[in-house]
Design a protein around this motif. Structure first.
Motif, PDB file in Angstrom:
ATOM      1  N   GLN A  72       0.813  -1.219   0.000  1.00  0.00           N
ATOM      2  CA  GLN A  72       0.000   0.000   0.000  1.00  0.00           C
ATOM      3  C   GLN A  72       0.841   1.261   0.000  1.00  0.00           C
ATOM      4  O   GLN A  72       0.400   2.298  -0.482  1.00  0.00           O
ATOM      5  CB  GLN A  72      -0.930  -0.023   1.223  1.00  0.00           C
ATOM      6  CG  GLN A  72      -1.974  -1.128   1.152  1.00  0.00           C
ATOM      7  CD  GLN A  72      -2.443  -1.561   2.519  1.00  0.00           C
ATOM      8  OE1 GLN A  72      -1.673  -2.076   3.320  1.00  0.00           O
ATOM      9  NE2 GLN A  72      -3.719  -1.350   2.808  1.00  0.00           N
ATOM     10  N   ILE A  73       2.048   1.159   0.561  1.00  0.00           N
ATOM     11  CA  ILE A  73       2.939   2.313   0.569  1.00  0.00           C
ATOM     12  C   ILE A  73       4.367   1.852   0.290  1.00  0.00           C
ATOM     13  O   ILE A  73       4.726   0.697   0.524  1.00  0.00           O
ATOM     14  CB  ILE A  73       2.898   3.081   1.917  1.00  0.00           C
ATOM     15  CG1 ILE A  73       3.288   2.173   3.082  1.00  0.00           C
ATOM     16  CG2 ILE A  73       1.534   3.703   2.137  1.00  0.00           C
ATOM     17  CD1 ILE A  73       3.379   2.918   4.415  1.00  0.00           C
ATOM     18  N   THR A  74       5.181   2.764  -0.216  1.00  0.00           N
ATOM     19  CA  THR A  74       6.585   2.478  -0.492  1.00  0.00           C
ATOM     20  C   THR A  74       7.415   2.666   0.773  1.00  0.00           C
ATOM     21  O   THR A  74       6.924   3.178   1.792  1.00  0.00           O
ATOM     22  CB  THR A  74       7.124   3.422  -1.567  1.00  0.00           C
ATOM     23  OG1 THR A  74       7.070   4.777  -1.061  1.00  0.00           O
ATOM     24  CG2 THR A  74       6.298   3.335  -2.848  1.00  0.00           C
ATOM     25  N   TRP A  75       8.690   2.269   0.715  1.00  0.00           N
ATOM     26  CA  TRP A  75       9.580   2.504   1.861  1.00  0.00           C
ATOM     27  C   TRP A  75       9.654   3.996   2.177  1.00  0.00           C
ATOM     28  O   TRP A  75       9.636   4.390   3.345  1.00  0.00           O
ATOM     29  CB  TRP A  75      10.983   1.989   1.561  1.00  0.00           C
ATOM     30  CG  TRP A  75      11.131   0.506   1.405  1.00  0.00           C
ATOM     31  CD1 TRP A  75      11.764  -0.155   0.381  1.00  0.00           C
ATOM     32  CD2 TRP A  75      10.683  -0.524   2.305  1.00  0.00           C
ATOM     33  NE1 TRP A  75      11.722  -1.511   0.584  1.00  0.00           N
ATOM     34  CE2 TRP A  75      11.071  -1.767   1.757  1.00  0.00           C
ATOM     35  CE3 TRP A  75       9.982  -0.513   3.505  1.00  0.00           C
ATOM     36  CZ2 TRP A  75      10.789  -2.987   2.377  1.00  0.00           C
ATOM     37  CZ3 TRP A  75       9.699  -1.726   4.128  1.00  0.00           C
ATOM     38  CH2 TRP A  75      10.100  -2.936   3.564  1.00  0.00           C
ATOM     39  N   LYS A  76       9.727   4.818   1.138  1.00  0.00           N
ATOM     40  CA  LYS A  76       9.818   6.269   1.357  1.00  0.00           C
ATOM     41  C   LYS A  76       8.580   6.773   2.097  1.00  0.00           C
ATOM     42  O   LYS A  76       8.685   7.544   3.067  1.00  0.00           O
ATOM     43  CB  LYS A  76       9.956   6.993   0.021  1.00  0.00           C
ATOM     44  CG  LYS A  76      10.087   8.517   0.134  1.00  0.00           C
ATOM     45  CD  LYS A  76      10.302   9.139  -1.237  1.00  0.00           C
ATOM     46  CE  LYS A  76      10.479  10.652  -1.132  1.00  0.00           C
ATOM     47  NZ  LYS A  76       9.275  11.341  -0.660  1.00  0.00           N
ATOM     48  N   GLU A  77       7.408   6.346   1.668  1.00  0.00           N
ATOM     49  CA  GLU A  77       6.180   6.763   2.333  1.00  0.00           C
ATOM     50  C   GLU A  77       6.111   6.207   3.755  1.00  0.00           C
ATOM     51  O   GLU A  77       5.614   6.879   4.670  1.00  0.00           O
ATOM     52  CB  GLU A  77       4.968   6.291   1.527  1.00  0.00           C
ATOM     53  CG  GLU A  77       4.808   6.997   0.184  1.00  0.00           C
ATOM     54  CD  GLU A  77       3.754   6.337  -0.684  1.00  0.00           C
ATOM     55  OE1 GLU A  77       2.888   7.061  -1.228  1.00  0.00           O
ATOM     56  OE2 GLU A  77       3.781   5.096  -0.827  1.00  0.00           O
ATOM     57  N   ALA A  78       6.626   4.994   3.940  1.00  0.00           N
ATOM     58  CA  ALA A  78       6.630   4.400   5.281  1.00  0.00           C
ATOM     59  C   ALA A  78       7.470   5.237   6.233  1.00  0.00           C
ATOM     60  O   ALA A  78       7.079   5.473   7.385  1.00  0.00           O
ATOM     61  CB  ALA A  78       7.163   2.970   5.216  1.00  0.00           C
TER      62      ALA A  78
END
Length: 290
Positions: A72-78
């Motif tokens: 649902q989210i990328t590492w950056k968004e995490a």
């Protein structure tokens, strides 16, 4: 998101799963089933206790078993949203030298999560590793001064990594516990009189620990006393609750423990009943917190 110091009834408990390439599917699917089945109110299907978010490097991530999961989210968004999450779950599988030496994700995410807790100990947070996911924690030195376990087949590697990290960082060694379904550090809640309570394994206890069947804890809602924020801040990692589980299916037991302390013992038992799973309890270290 509104600031909260604890995950209690009627508030969503926000969980972030970190999935790296070739992760073990059951390490993810088992705890996911437990958490998404748990309810705050047994007769209210709308009272789901946990809200789950999946993070990975790409929009989809392939498990070691060949099943593709959509993130649902990328590492950056995490990283950008990391302070929102009450629980970070790190799974095992494909925990190889390439990831460890490069300190690739999810390792930076784990470090960032622990740093957030140290900077903001007023909020309760939990770091849970499943199976060989604990090897990431060992390499990062997260387990320094704590007790931990992992998959039995990786115990030697795990112990070596823990020892290496302690020497490298000039920190305390890790108390590695074999044959435990899970090991809990920095328990959040009061669970009774220290001299009489059968559920607490103290580091001062001599010899082997008692049977796993005597292990467990009571939930936040059942606790009669609340922790001191000052005491939490003085604990390792700012009081971050650190749980490591044994191999694969032990992740279900660890997830049930998480339900028991963050929702209720009744909710955890109901999840186990629905899943037709016999919950084998693990080890709680230095559990009293007042």
């Amino acid at each position: 998101m509104a600031h909260k110091s604890s995950a209690v009834a009627d508030e969503p408990i926000d969980v972030l799963f970190a999935l790296h390439p070739k992760f073990n599917l059951l390490d993810f699917a088992g705890p996911l089933e437990v958490l998404t089945t748990a309810l705050h109110e047994a007769n209210d299907p709308a009272s789901r206790a946990f809200e789950v978010t999946i993070a990975s490097g790409e929009s989809t991530v392939l498990s070691d078993q060949g099943v593709t999961i959509q993130s649902q989210i990328t590492w950056k968004e995490a990283h950008e949203r990391l302070s929102e999450f009450d629980v970070l779950i790190v799974v095992g599988g494909n925990v190889n030298d390439a990831i460890l030496k490069a300190k690739a994700e999810p390792m930076p995410l784990i470090t960032a999560y622990s740093e957030i807790q140290k900077a903001d100990p007023t909020r309760e947070r939990t770091l849970l590793s499943i199976c060989t996911g604990s090897i990431f924690l060992a390499e990062l030195g997260i387990l320094s001064g704590l007790s931990a376990t992992t998959h039995p087949d990786y115990m030697t590697q795990f112990e070596n990594l823990c020892s290496h990290s302690a020497v490298r960082d000039l920190t305390e060694r890790t108390d590695v516990i074999e044959n435990a379904r899970y090991v809990v550090n920095n328990l959040r809640f009061d669970i009774g009189d220290e001299d009489e309570n059968p559920y607490v394994r103290r580091k001062s206890d001599a010899g082997r620990r008692p049977s796993n069947a005597r292990k467990g804890s009571m939930s936040f809602k059942g606790a009669t006393r609340r922790e001191s924020i000052a005491r939490r801040a003085a604990m390792r990692l700012g009081g971050l609750r650190v749980i490591t589980s044994g191999g694969v299916t032990a992740g279900l037991d660890a997830a049930l423990y998480l339900v028991s302390v963050m929702v209720s013992e009744e909710s955890a038992n109901e999840v186990a009943r629905v899943m037709q799973w016999t919950w084998t309890k693990g080890v709680v270290v230095d559990g009293l917190d007042v």
